[in-house]
Write a protein that holds these residues in place. Structure first.
Motif, PDB file in Angstrom:
ATOM      1  N   TYR A 129       0.845  -1.201   0.000  1.00 38.49           N
ATOM      2  CA  TYR A 129       0.000   0.000   0.000  1.00 38.49           C
ATOM      3  C   TYR A 129       0.881   1.252   0.000  1.00 38.49           C
ATOM      4  N   PHE A 131       1.376   4.795  -0.708  1.00 35.80           N
ATOM      5  CA  PHE A 131       0.789   6.098  -1.037  1.00 35.80           C
ATOM      6  C   PHE A 131       1.931   7.106  -1.218  1.00 35.80           C
ATOM      7  N   ARG A 394      -8.761   6.722  -9.680  1.00 36.13           N
ATOM      8  CA  ARG A 394      -8.124   6.506  -8.383  1.00 36.13           C
ATOM      9  C   ARG A 394      -8.563   7.568  -7.377  1.00 36.13           C
ATOM     10  N   ARG A 395      -8.728   8.788  -7.848  1.00 34.37           N
ATOM     11  CA  ARG A 395      -9.144   9.846  -6.933  1.00 34.37           C
ATOM     12  C   ARG A 395     -10.544   9.574  -6.392  1.00 34.37           C
ATOM     13  N   MET A 398     -10.224   6.797  -3.825  1.00 28.29           N
ATOM     14  CA  MET A 398      -9.599   7.250  -2.588  1.00 28.29           C
ATOM     15  C   MET A 398     -10.512   8.199  -1.820  1.00 28.29           C
ATOM     16  N   ASN A 399     -11.214   9.058  -2.539  1.00 33.82           N
ATOM     17  CA  ASN A 399     -12.124   9.991  -1.884  1.00 33.82           C
ATOM     18  C   ASN A 399     -13.203   9.232  -1.113  1.00 33.82           C
ATOM     19  N   ILE A 402     -11.578   7.480   1.954  1.00 29.36           N
ATOM     20  CA  ILE A 402     -11.293   8.448   3.021  1.00 29.36           C
ATOM     21  C   ILE A 402     -12.575   8.828   3.758  1.00 29.36           C
ATOM     22  N   SER A 419      -2.560  13.670  -5.359  1.00 26.24           N
ATOM     23  CA  SER A 419      -2.443  13.368  -3.939  1.00 26.24           C
ATOM     24  C   SER A 419      -3.507  14.099  -3.136  1.00 26.24           C
ATOM     25  N   TYR A 465      -1.889   8.953  -4.928  1.00 25.08           N
ATOM     26  CA  TYR A 465      -2.492   7.804  -5.584  1.00 25.08           C
ATOM     27  C   TYR A 465      -1.867   7.516  -6.950  1.00 25.08           C
ATOM     28  N   ILE A 473      -6.324   0.648  -2.759  1.00 23.20           N
ATOM     29  CA  ILE A 473      -6.560   1.893  -2.016  1.00 23.20           C
ATOM     30  C   ILE A 473      -7.475   1.703  -0.808  1.00 23.20           C
ATOM     31  N   ILE A 477      -6.269   2.592   3.050  1.00 19.46           N
ATOM     32  CA  ILE A 477      -6.898   3.648   3.841  1.00 19.46           C
ATOM     33  C   ILE A 477      -7.464   3.073   5.135  1.00 19.46           C
TER      34      ILE A 477
END
Length: 492
Positions: A129, A131, A394-395, A398-399, A402, A419, A465, A473, A477
């Motif tokens: 992982y 990041f 990916r964003r 990840m969003n 998170i 990022s 990311y 991801i 997280i």
């Protein structure tokens, strides 16, 4: 590995016969670890010619070393260091530092090694992982077309571009495509004499600082900011003032009086990802004109604006020639290409070019020509589009991860980037957190290193990311959230 004959020499004044000296020289090299098992020694004829002795002297020395199991004779293949050669007890690795009689703390004029840099484990790819910011993902890179461009650059047709010394010039083909293909995306118009190629953005910032700053001058940076910039400015002897950024980047009204050069990252503030709005950019330019300072615009990630069209660059809004624009291929291609560029008035470029020439002449010609072909044949545009699509996915992942984990985003990049700038709960030291997570296969970047000394926010950290597959991801997280929850439980 063949051992170069130049490795061997007879020390003046050494005792014993020539045969004994040669035997001792080779045996000592083996015992000290300089000559290793399997290494091939020079032929007796070559070593004799090199040392200026008779061949029979070397042959007899080799024979004694074979008898002592230092060497192995393999017929016509020659002599090799034996796999069972004696080893000196307590052998120190040949690369280990030796004691020095020189007091280097007194000899070194400046402390270059004391500056903080963004570090990452060399084995970061082995962590499930990672990041990690700014590293290329092999799954997204256009290996085939890059290889073809590299082969084309190595061909006979481009022999001059590959081999000749450009002195202070750059590859005209690459300059042409920077002017025609890259700068228009930022609404920048320039002449070839206003563009200088560099060894990445770091080198571009160094050149700008060396040309513009020195003792008695004042530089202004953002806080937090790119750590490499703080190291660069520390070498100039200038007075450096760090100005706190907000959700829109650097506030122009906080630039102190007496500034000579202001360094900014308006498109994607490093590291918070804040994007400076157009009205603030105009206000910064107006203040620069009124107070007579210059601006170095580090536009390091403008190609990664995939959520909205990128805002106009400061350089494109500059009507007085006050902005020195810095671009880089490190984020859009890969860091190892070490290629960037400066766009600035000709008077500045002339001085920066002369300084670059005094240090390393120019970036390698074959690298310049390979990138030029990659641009000219349309591969660069296709590659950037591929990155946009992948980073967008990916964003989103990840969003959501998170949000589901209840983590706190400290700064959001409205235009994209690669990022998230994060904030752990107050009291959490993210350097300690990073060590805990590393043992669990998760790599994060602690935020302290980005801040001016004495003004650190120790609970900030960055999650990128660009180097992690989308499927990894959510679990990564979740592990971060788990480690933070353990810390909260331990304080209750």
């Amino acid at each position: 590995m063949p051992i170069p004959v130049e490795t061997f020499f007879l020390a003046p004044g050494a005792g014993g016969t020539l045969q004994q000296q040669i035997r001792a020289m080779i045996a000592d090299g083996i015992l000290a670890g300089r000559l290793r098992a399997g290494d091939k020694l020079p032929s007796s004829r070559r070593l004799a010619d090199h040392l200026g002795v008779s061949r029979i002297t070397v042959t007899l020395a080799y024979t004694e070393l074979v008898a002592g199991d230092y060497l192995t004779a393999l017929g016509r293949s020659g002599h090799f260091v034996s796999q069972t050669a004696p080893v000196r007890p307590g052998l120190r690795h040949p690369s280990s530092p030796r004691a020095s009689a020189v007091d280097w703390t007194r000899r070194v004029v400046r402390d270059f090694s004391g500056h903080r840099i963004i570090g990452r484990p060399q084995d970061w790819r082995s962590h499930p992982y990672p990041f990690i910011y700014g590293q290329a993902d092999p799954a997204l890179f256009d290996h085939q077309n890059w290889r073809q461009c590299a082969l084309q650059a190595l061909g006979r047709r481009d022999f001059d571009a590959l081999t000749e010394d450009y002195y202070e010039r750059d590859d005209p083909m690459l300059i042409e495509y920077v002017l025609r293909a890259l700068l228009p995306r930022r609404s920048i118009a320039a002449e070839p004499s206003e563009v200088l190629l560099t060894l990445g953005a770091q080198n571009a910032l160094w050149l700008a600082a060396q040309v513009l700053l020195g003792p008695g001058r004042r530089a202004v940076t953002e806080n937090p900011c790119y750590t490499g910039l703080r190291s660069i400015l520390g070498q100039t002897g200038s007075d450096v003032t760090a100005v706190e950024v907000d959700e829109e980047g650097l506030p122009p009204d906080r630039v102190p009086d007496g500034a000579d050069v202001v360094f900014v990252t308006p498109s994607h503030q490093s590291p918070t990802n804040a994007t400076m709005p157009v009205d603030r950019r105009l206000a910064l330019l107006e203040r620069a004109a009124r107070q007579d300072f210059l601006i170095v615009e580090d536009d390091y990630e403008f190609e990664m604006s995939f959520l909205k069209p990128a805002a106009p660059s400061l350089k494109s809004l500059d009507g007085e020639g006050r902005v020195i624009y810095v671009g880089s291929f490190s984020k859009s291609l890969f860091p190892g290409v070490r290629l960037g560029y400066i766009v600035a008035p000709e008077a500045f470029v002339r001085e920066a070019r002369a300084l670059r020439g005094a240090v390393f002449r120019h970036p390698p010609g074959h690298v310049q020509r390979t990138v030029a072909y990659f641009l000219a044949l349309g591969h660069y545009d296709a590659h950037v589009n591929r990155l946009h699509q992948a980073f967008r996915r990916r964003r989103v992942v990840m969003n959501e991860a998170i949000r589901d984990a209840g983590l706190t985003v400290a700064g959001r990049g409205a235009f994209g980037g690669s990022s998230f700038w994060m904030a752990a709960p107050e009291g959490v030291d993210t350097e300690d957190l990073a060590q805990t997570l590393r043992a669990r296969g998760v790599l994060i970047e602690p935020g302290r290193q980005f801040f001016a000394p004495g003004r650190e926010a120790r609970n900030c950290y960055r999650l990128a990311y660009s180097s992690i597959a989308p499927g990894k991801i959510p679990e990564g997280i979740a592990r971060i959230a788990e480690a933070l929850a353990e810390r909260r439980a331990g304080t209750e």
